[in-house]
Design an enzyme around this catalytic site. Structure first.
Site, PDB file in Angstrom:
ATOM      1  N   ASP A  60      14.940   3.123  50.568  1.00 52.19           N
ATOM      2  CA  ASP A  60      15.955   4.054  50.071  1.00 52.19           C
ATOM      3  C   ASP A  60      17.287   3.834  50.802  1.00 52.19           C
ATOM      4  O   ASP A  60      17.361   3.969  52.027  1.00 52.19           O
ATOM      5  CB  ASP A  60      15.413   5.473  50.328  1.00 52.19           C
ATOM      6  N   ASP A  82      18.504  11.789  42.068  1.00 58.28           N
ATOM      7  CA  ASP A  82      17.224  12.496  42.224  1.00 58.28           C
ATOM      8  C   ASP A  82      16.925  13.429  41.054  1.00 58.28           C
ATOM      9  O   ASP A  82      17.778  14.193  40.618  1.00 58.28           O
ATOM     10  CB  ASP A  82      17.244  13.327  43.509  1.00 58.28           C
TER      11      ASP A  82
END
Ligand code: GAL
Length: 400
Positions: free
Chosen positions: A150, A221
């Site tokens: 990430d 997200d």
């Protein structure tokens, strides 16, 4: 011995072993979109060793394992500190990662972990910058099967510092960071699914396979509401040609069973992820999963769409006001069709008319409704009643 004097078979064997470890990883894993569970969407920073064991237990007990869910993925917040040799240790929530991996493997499941190419993860824990090889070796020693990598602090700490005001140079740094971890993973010799999480920056679908990505997030997200789910879904339109066995667009993990999603919304979310050949990583609390949520997550017919071995992602066939029709070509010449009512106030009192000719079908078609299991006959312009945010998911075995 000179290469030219080697017999052809020996030469091909040498070439095979020389080339294979470098090029095969993306082909050998994730031949269908990865299925499993990830800790983040429900537990976030509360994930711990007992919680991961409980999730593994529930994957087996609920029938999810038999339905194809294999990866048990620990997201952010497992990381502790590095010692004087640079070796990363787990924090107190994960006393023994190797023992945890052994436990997950003993259930016939696989285990995933999370890191960042930056100095810190998104939640501020230790990242892999400058320790890529060491971390990859550690994951392999623990028996890790999947890495979500990430971007997070790599943006301010490396991209913006090393290439201020130069976005193309920043993107090159990002590509290099993913390549570095890919090489480190390959050097371990262990097949490890490589999941890129950098929110779709720089048209990631165009270059992710070249840095070893088996899947790549294409969006920010997800949240457990239909607006977020729909936004992420919409961003997949136009990306179908980038998906293939070993390489998947990732509109983010599932929110099925989370937040205030209605039964229709849970069905619609799961159906559309299947149409998109998306990874099916459940993100709910499996220990307290309601039977109706388990039934959605384990619907074999819907999972079969997602996992279809052709690996062809679905596309938006047409939009009519608030109703969208998506189609997906399946192996054996079959076709999946999803009709989605995206409207907040469009009720079943106001039918939608399905036009088969708008996706190339002519005349009546026999189809199966994958949520009721009923056979149906579809005809041009037929009226369909769908409540707000609900979906009709069909499989047409022999499209005409
Ligand atoms: C975000 C990522 C989430 C989750 C979180 C952990 O960047 O998109 O899926 O991994 O970080 O901190």
């Amino acid at each position: 011995m000179r290469m030219s004097s080697l017999p052809v078979t020996a030469l091909s064997a040498i070439l095979f072993f020389a080339v294979q470890p470098f090029s095969s990883q993306a082909q050998d894993v994730a031949l269908t979109p990865p299925m499993g569970w990830n800790s983040w969407n429900y537990f976030a920073e509360k994930v711990d060793d007992p919680g991961v064991r409980a999730a593994a237990d529930q994957i087996v007990a609920s029938g999810m394992k038999d339905a194809g869910y294999i990866y048990v993925n620990i997201d952010d917040t497992w990381e502790g500190q590095r010692d004087s040799n640079g070796v990363l240790h787990t924090n107190a929530k994960f006393p023994d990662m190797k023992a945890l991996a052994d436990y997950v493997h003993s259930k016939g499941l696989k285990i995933g972990i999370y890191s960042s190419p930056g100095p810190k993860t998104c939640a501020g824990y230790e990242g892999s910058l400058g320790h890529e090889e060491q971390d990859a070796q550690l994951y392999a020693a623990w028996g890790i099967d999947y890495l979500k990598y990430d971007l997070c602090s790599f943006i301010p700490e490396v991209m913006e510092k090393q290439a201020p005001n130069d976005p193309p140079a920043q993107m090159r740094l990002m590509h290099a960071a993913y390549t570095k971890m890919w090489k480190a993973l390959k050097a371990t010799g262990r097949p490890i699914v490589f999941s890129l999480c950098q929110y779709g920056w720089d048209a990631v679908w165009e270059w992710a396979p070249s840095v070893g990505g088996n899947l790549w997030r294409t969006t920010g997200d997800i949240q457990p509401n239909m607006y977020s789910i729909y936004a992420n879904m919409s961003l997949q339109a136009g990306l179908a040609s980038y998906a293939s066995p070993g390489h998947w667009n990732d509109p983010d993990m599932l929110e099925v069973g989370n937040g205030e999603l209605t039964p229709a919304e849970n069905r619609a979310h799961f159906s559309m992820w299947a149409m998109l050949a998306a990874p099916l990583l459940a993100g709910n609390d499996l220990t307290h999963m309601k039977p109706e949520i388990r039934d959605i997550l384990t619907n074999r017919d819907v999972i079969a769409i997602d996992q279809d071995k052709l690996g062809k992602q679905g596309s938006r066939a047409y939009v009519d006001g608030e109703v969208e029709v998506w189609t997906r070509n399946l192996s054996g010449g079959a076709l999946a069709v999803a009709v989605l009512n995206t409207g907040d106030t469009r009720y079943s009192t106001h039918p939608f008319h399905l036009y088969l000719s708008r996706f190339g079908l002519h005349g009546p078609q026999k189809a199966r409704d994958l949520w009721t299991g009923k056979e149906m006959e579809l005809s041009e312009g037929m009226a369909l009643e769908l409540s707000s945010h609900d979906v009709l998911l069909l499989r047409i075995a022999v499209p005409k």
